[in-house]
Every structure is written in structure tokens, then in C-alpha cells.
Design a protein around this motif. Structure first.
Motif, PDB file in Angstrom:
ATOM      1  N   ILE A   1       0.831  -1.328  -0.034  1.00  0.00           N
ATOM      2  CA  ILE A   1       0.014   0.120   0.050  1.00  0.00           C
ATOM      3  C   ILE A   1       0.942   1.266   0.116  1.00  0.00           C
ATOM      4  CG2 ILE A   1      -1.838   1.163   1.308  1.00  0.00           C
ATOM      5  CD1 ILE A   1      -2.709  -1.403   2.373  1.00  0.00           C
ATOM      6  N   VAL A   2       0.694   2.190  -1.106  1.00  0.00           N
ATOM      7  CA  VAL A   2       1.528   3.529  -0.958  1.00  0.00           C
ATOM      8  C   VAL A   2       0.668   4.438  -0.419  1.00  0.00           C
ATOM      9  CG1 VAL A   2       2.587   4.907  -2.642  1.00  0.00           C
ATOM     10  CG2 VAL A   2       2.813   2.441  -3.046  1.00  0.00           C
ATOM     11  N   GLY A   3       1.241   5.126   0.769  1.00  0.00           N
ATOM     12  CA  GLY A   3       0.648   6.280   1.247  1.00  0.00           C
ATOM     13  C   GLY A   3      -0.075   5.768   2.703  1.00  0.00           C
ATOM     14  N   ALA A   4       0.100   6.654   3.702  1.00  0.00           N
ATOM     15  CA  ALA A   4      -0.622   6.322   4.916  1.00  0.00           C
ATOM     16  C   ALA A   4      -1.239   7.676   5.340  1.00  0.00           C
ATOM     17  CB  ALA A   4       0.518   5.934   5.998  1.00  0.00           C
ATOM     18  N   GLY A   5      -2.029   8.218   4.250  1.00  0.00           N
ATOM     19  CA  GLY A   5      -3.147   9.017   4.499  1.00  0.00           C
ATOM     20  C   GLY A   5      -4.454   8.340   4.801  1.00  0.00           C
ATOM     21  N   ILE A   6      -5.478   9.160   4.785  1.00  0.00           N
ATOM     22  CA  ILE A   6      -6.688   8.575   4.990  1.00  0.00           C
ATOM     23  C   ILE A   6      -7.298   7.487   4.139  1.00  0.00           C
ATOM     24  CG2 ILE A   6      -8.031  10.049   3.302  1.00  0.00           C
ATOM     25  CD1 ILE A   6      -9.276   9.752   6.552  1.00  0.00           C
ATOM     26  N   SER A   7      -6.797   7.308   2.872  1.00  0.00           N
ATOM     27  CA  SER A   7      -6.757   6.307   2.115  1.00  0.00           C
ATOM     28  C   SER A   7      -6.076   5.062   2.469  1.00  0.00           C
ATOM     29  CB  SER A   7      -6.584   6.391   0.418  1.00  0.00           C
ATOM     30  OG  SER A   7      -7.264   7.715   0.102  1.00  0.00           O
ATOM     31  N   GLY A   8      -4.779   5.327   2.695  1.00  0.00           N
ATOM     32  CA  GLY A   8      -3.738   4.213   2.974  1.00  0.00           C
ATOM     33  C   GLY A   8      -4.160   3.417   4.182  1.00  0.00           C
ATOM     34  N   VAL A   9      -4.569   4.266   5.249  1.00  0.00           N
ATOM     35  CA  VAL A   9      -4.960   3.975   6.525  1.00  0.00           C
ATOM     36  C   VAL A   9      -6.418   2.954   6.401  1.00  0.00           C
ATOM     37  CG1 VAL A   9      -5.756   4.104   8.777  1.00  0.00           C
ATOM     38  CG2 VAL A   9      -3.904   5.406   7.904  1.00  0.00           C
ATOM     39  N   GLY A  10      -7.009   3.530   5.741  1.00  0.00           N
ATOM     40  CA  GLY A  10      -8.416   2.683   5.173  1.00  0.00           C
ATOM     41  C   GLY A  10      -8.036   1.389   4.524  1.00  0.00           C
ATOM     42  N   ALA A  11      -7.046   1.422   3.574  1.00  0.00           N
ATOM     43  CA  ALA A  11      -6.695   0.320   2.993  1.00  0.00           C
ATOM     44  C   ALA A  11      -6.051  -0.809   3.651  1.00  0.00           C
ATOM     45  CB  ALA A  11      -5.731   0.687   1.733  1.00  0.00           C
ATOM     46  N   ALA A  12      -5.288  -0.287   4.688  1.00  0.00           N
ATOM     47  CA  ALA A  12      -4.525  -1.248   5.641  1.00  0.00           C
ATOM     48  C   ALA A  12      -5.707  -1.874   6.468  1.00  0.00           C
ATOM     49  CB  ALA A  12      -3.605  -0.465   6.442  1.00  0.00           C
ATOM     50  N   TRP A  13      -6.682  -1.134   6.908  1.00  0.00           N
ATOM     51  CA  TRP A  13      -7.863  -1.828   7.701  1.00  0.00           C
ATOM     52  C   TRP A  13      -8.515  -2.992   6.866  1.00  0.00           C
ATOM     53  CZ3 TRP A  13     -12.692  -3.132   7.392  1.00  0.00           C
ATOM     54  CH2 TRP A  13     -13.527  -3.530   8.539  1.00  0.00           C
ATOM     55  N   HIS A  14      -8.936  -2.553   5.674  1.00  0.00           N
ATOM     56  CA  HIS A  14      -9.483  -3.695   4.888  1.00  0.00           C
ATOM     57  C   HIS A  14      -8.429  -5.095   4.568  1.00  0.00           C
ATOM     58  CE1 HIS A  14     -13.187  -1.645   3.809  1.00  0.00           C
ATOM     59  NE2 HIS A  14     -12.716  -0.788   3.724  1.00  0.00           N
ATOM     60  N   MET A  15      -7.108  -4.674   4.424  1.00  0.00           N
ATOM     61  CA  MET A  15      -6.062  -5.924   4.232  1.00  0.00           C
ATOM     62  C   MET A  15      -6.359  -6.656   5.709  1.00  0.00           C
ATOM     63  SD  MET A  15      -5.011  -6.188   1.406  1.00  0.00           S
ATOM     64  CE  MET A  15      -3.901  -7.485   1.969  1.00  0.00           C
TER      65      MET A  15
END
Length: 509
Positions: free
Chosen positions: A17-31
Motif C-alpha cells: 500500500i502506497v501512502g498512509a493518509g486517509i486512503s492508505g490507513v483505510g486500505a490497511a484496515w481492509h487488508m
């Protein structure tokens, strides 16, 4: 001659995942929750999470979307609808802590290249560490691009004649200095969007006077920064998760109706928006030209002004609005086309940002550069001929994060489908029925036309005339369509693994 630090041995992850902004943190949760068997890592260029909300430090920085929909669907929001940056960062921090995501995030890692290997079926990603100067190499089966859509390093400032003559300070909000002193200063803020509407009321009480200078006005909707239904439900002791779900649905319903009305009856919406401004500024204030835009209400994002603070500053006399064109900068301020000179000690250029396509990272396939402007987008999240990659690009008329959750579901389902098929590669390609369709710019200017998009539209992937080959920007349609996407439909091309692969799998071109 100095040598570059040697790259450390590579690490491999199923998903990067590239980026730990609002999108990246959300993507990490989904993973973490939807693909628990997959290894993943988040690479972040900055020293901490937050993206926009950490980069932007200008006075008053706040959301222009309500947090019931800008927040994640899985994490209740319990504050005021419009939130300040520090509140959003605290909310994101809770998501990271509560879901043990911090162990998956690598800070200070700026990606300098990414290459797809058709033979190895992996991305090789090279990152430079800003804290040590070391180079780190990663390999990944899938790239989930969550780095946003603009350049965090430098905002957009037009080149006006005479800028070098101005004796004061010129500041872009995106790079707000820590030591700026506004006390007793005359300030001009150039711009008419959400940033200008945030900065002006935030500094109006500190400086001697602030003038909002705009070439053309923007639609705003003022209102109280409360959600009365949410507050009432809290008083009744309703569970926070239920409140979040109820208010989220209610806000989305209201937004859908507003968008529909704006498109079908723009004159009615326009009149209502202008009435909201007139009620705060009084019947004698010149709404035209200062707050009467020349575009239709749905063509640009409408920013919410909490508690009407921008208009309160104007009504009090601490702020004023000038609608005119800039002729040139002078030693003392700005000369307008009308001949008037505005004097200033500080000029703030709230003039937008520079669009960044996939973080401006040099991508390649088997060593050959990938030009995303020559690809066609699949629903605004995948690109023809680019394997194992998705890009989160949110909504303009609804909260950005809504698409993070929709794509989290889609990508989790896609990864599982690849495993079920024994596929190591997936990409999208035009179908037979698409071969002769019209290829168009990423966005229809009649649909959405902010300056940052129009300036850089040529850099963006293309869209096709057929629905699946464009980012519709319609959340209310996508929320129903995306869960039903047939992952075995013709536009999805998978690699074949072994001679006994199902006949519906397509061999690579």
C-alpha cells in the motif's frame, strides 16, 4: 566521487500500500480484516501518518466534508460534522492503534521507482529513506496506490508579473511557515475555494485586515456545525455504531437528493445557495459579483462553511471581498485590472495545488516506462495494460473516503478471486465491443472542471465512452454496482497457471 548507499536486501509482501493518509490507513484496515492471510506493508514518504492532514498546517485547516461520511464506515465519528485537522489525525490514530496497523507502516520511505516483471509476476519497488538516506527494495504481488492526487511538496501559484517587486511575504497555504507573524498586518488572500474560505476567517481576528481577492466566486453553503439528529440519538443513549450508520445513510441520502436537484433544476439550487449567503451578509451586500458564480452548482465541489464563519468575518468588517483580475504585483501589494491597488504586508496564494498522477512515481513494465496518459481507466481505479495495480481516486461531490471503503471490498474480493483461480496476474483490457469506442479525457469538463484538473488533464489516464471505462463520480450508483462486478467478465485478463487452468481464464497477450 561519493557513492549512493547500497540498497538493502528486498522484502516481499503480497500487497504493498502506497501512502498512509486517509486512503492508505483505510486500505490497511481492509487488508487486516478482509484479507487476513495476506502479508501487506504501507510505505509512507512522511515521518508520520495523516497525508493531507499532516502536510497542511495553515490556520483553520479543516474538512470540507462531514465526518460521518468522510470518516470510515467501520469507525464511528462522535464529534461535530466538520472537523479540524488535529481531530481527523486523532481519529486516524485511533484506527491505527485499535487495529494494530502501526507494525505494517514504514515511514520516511519515498518510492523512487516501480517495475513490473511479467516473468516473475511481481512489482519491484525501490524506496529512498529520508531519515537515513538508505535505499530499500521491496517486491509485491499487488500495488494499492493510496497516495492521493496532488503534489504534497509544492502548491500551485500562478506566475504574476512583478512578484519579485513585492516587498512583503508571499505564502502558499500548503507550505505555511511556522514563524509567520500576522499581528497588525494587512493581508491579501488570493483564491475563492475551500482553502481561502478556511484561512480568511481563521486569521481575520489576528491581522489588521484580510482581503479575499478572487477572480471569480465559488458556491458555498453555510450552516451550523452540528448534526441535530446525531445529538438527539446520543441523548437517547443509542449505540455509537448505530448512530454512525444512521447518520451516514441520512447524509448520503440528502447529498444524493441535492445532487439530483442541482442537475435537474440548477436555478432553484443556485437561488437557495445565494439566499444562505444573503441571510448572513444582509440584503444590501453585493452578492453579485462577490458570491454569484458563473458555473452550474454541480460542476465544482460546494464547500460547507461551518457556522458561516467566513461571512461573519466579512459582516464584522475584519474581512472584505474583492472580485477582480490581477494586473501585476507591486512593491506595496497588487494592482488590479480595474486600476485599484490593494496594499498588503503578506499575500497568501490559496490558488490550488498541482495534480500528481500516482505520486509521479516512475513506473515501468519489464523495464519499459508506463505512460498512464496512454491507458484507459477501468472505473477510475485500474488501467489497461497495467497488471496488479489499483488507484484510490475518490469523489468530488461526496466524501473521498467513501470510495476507500468500496474499493477495499472490491480489492479484497479480487485478491481472493485470483487465489481461487491460481492467478498471479490480473489486468484490464478493452473488450471486443470497446475496440471502436470513443476515447476521451479522464473527466468531462461539463461534469467537473476545477482548475487543478483542467491544468493537468493531459497527464491523466483516458476514459472510454462505455460506462465501465470511466470514473462516474457517482457514489450512489457505484455503491450498488461495485459489489456486483463480475470478476470473470471479459475486461479482466488473468494469467494461466498450468495446462489445467479453466477455459474462462485468458492467456496473456
Amino acid at each position: 566521487m561519493p557513492t549512493s548507499p547500497a540498497a538493502t536486501p528486498s522484502e516481499h509482501f503480497d500487497v504493498l500500500i502506497v501512502g498512509a493518509g486517509i486512503s492508505g490507513v483505510g486500505a490497511a484496515w481492509h487488508m487486516r480484516h478482509q484479507s487476513p492471510g495476506k502479508s501487506f506493508c504501507v510505505l509512507e514518504a512522511q515521518s508520520d501518518f495523516g497525508g493531507t492532514w499532516r502536510t497542511h498546517t495553515y490556520p483553520g485547516i479543516r474538512s470540507d466534508s462531514d465526518l460521518y461520511t468522510f470518516g470510515y464506515r467501520f469507525k464511528p465519528w462522535e464529534g461535530a460534522p466538520i472537523a479540524a485537522a488535529h481531530e481527523i489525525l486523532a481519529y486516524m490514530g485511533e484506527v491505527i492503534e485499535e487495529n494494530d496497523l502501526d507494525q505494517h507502516i514504514r515511514y520516511n520511505h519515498r518510492i523512487v521507482s516501480a517495475d513490473w516483471s511479467s516473468e516473475g509476476k511481481v512489482w519491484t519497488v525501490t524506496a529512498k529513506r529520508s531519515d537515513t538516506g538508505d535505499t530499500q527494495v521491496f517486491t509485491a504481488g499487488f500495488l494499492w496506490m493510496c497516495q492521493g492526487y496532488y503534489n504534497h511538496e509544492e502548491g500551485y501559484t500562478p506566475e504574476w508579473d512583478g512578484m519579485q517587486d513585492f516587498r512583503g511575504q508571499i505564502i502558499h497555504p500548503q507550505t505555511w511557515p511556522d514563524d509567520v507573524d500576522l499581528n497588525g498586518k494587512k493581508v491579501i488572500c488570493i483564491g475563492s475555494g475551500a482553502t481561502a474560505a478556511t484561512v480568511v476567517p481563521a486569521i481575520a481576528g489576528e491581522c489588521e485586515h484580510v482581503t479575499l481577492l478572487q477572480r471569480s466566486p465559488t458556491y458555498f453553503t453555510p450552516g451550523r456545525n452540528v448534526n441535530e439528529l446525531a445529538d438527539a440519538l446520543r441523548e437517547e443513549g443509542v449505540d455509537a455504531d448505530w448512530i454512525h450508520k444512521i447518520i451516514r445513510k441520512r447524509v448520503l441520502f440528502d447529498q444524493a437528493k441535492f445532487t439530483e436537484l442541482a442537475q435537474k433544476q440548477p436555478d432553484i439550487v443556485r437561488a437557495e445557495l445565494l439566499k444562505g449567503v444573503r441571510d448572513l451578509l444582509g440584503p444590501d451586500y453585493p452578492i453579485d459579483p462577490h458570491f454569484t458564480p458563473n458555473y452550474r452548482p454541480w460542476q465544482q465541489r460546494i464547500a460547507f462553511v461551518p457556522d458561516g464563519d467566513l461571512f461573519q468575518g466579512i459582516a464584522s468588517g475584519k474581512a472584505s471581498v474583492v472580485t477582480d483580475h490581477i494586473d501585476r504585483f507591486t512593491e506595496r501589494g497588487i494592482l488590479l485590472k480595474s486600476g485599484e491597488e490593494l496594499q498588503a504586508d503578506i499575500i497568501i496564494t490559496a490558488t490550488g495545488f498541482n495534480l500528481s498522477v500516482l505520486g509521479d512515481i516512475p513506473f515501468s513494465r519489464d523495464g519499459q516506462p508506463i505512460d498512464f496518459s496512454q491507458t484507459v481507466t477501468y472505473r477510475g481505479m485500474m488501467f489497461t495494460g497495467v497488471p496488479n495495480m489499483a488507484w484510490v481516486f475518490g469523489y468530488f461531490r461526496a466524501s473521498w473516503t467513501l470510495r476507500v471503503d468500496l474499493m477495499g471490498d472490491f480489492i479484497s474480493r479480487l485478491l481472493k478471486h485470483m487465489d481461487d483461480k491460481g492467478a498471479k496476474e490480473v489486468r484490464v483490457e478493452l473488450r471486443e465491443q470497446d475496440k471502436d469506442m470513443e476515447i476521451l479525457p479522464w473527466m468531462d469538463p461539463d461534469n467537473f472542471n476545477p482548475g487543478y484538473m483542467m491544468r493537468s488533464l493531459h497527464l491523466m489516464p483516458k476514459r472510454g465512452a462505455h460506462d465501465i471505462w470511466q470514473h462516474s463520480q457517482d457514489y450512489w450508483r457505484e455503491k450498488d454496482e461495485m459489489p456486483l462486478i463480475d470478476l470473470d467478465s471479459e475486461e479482466f485478463v488473468y494469467d494461466r497457471k498450468g495446462a489445467d487452468a479453466p477455459a474462462k481464464d485468458k492467456a496473456l497477450a
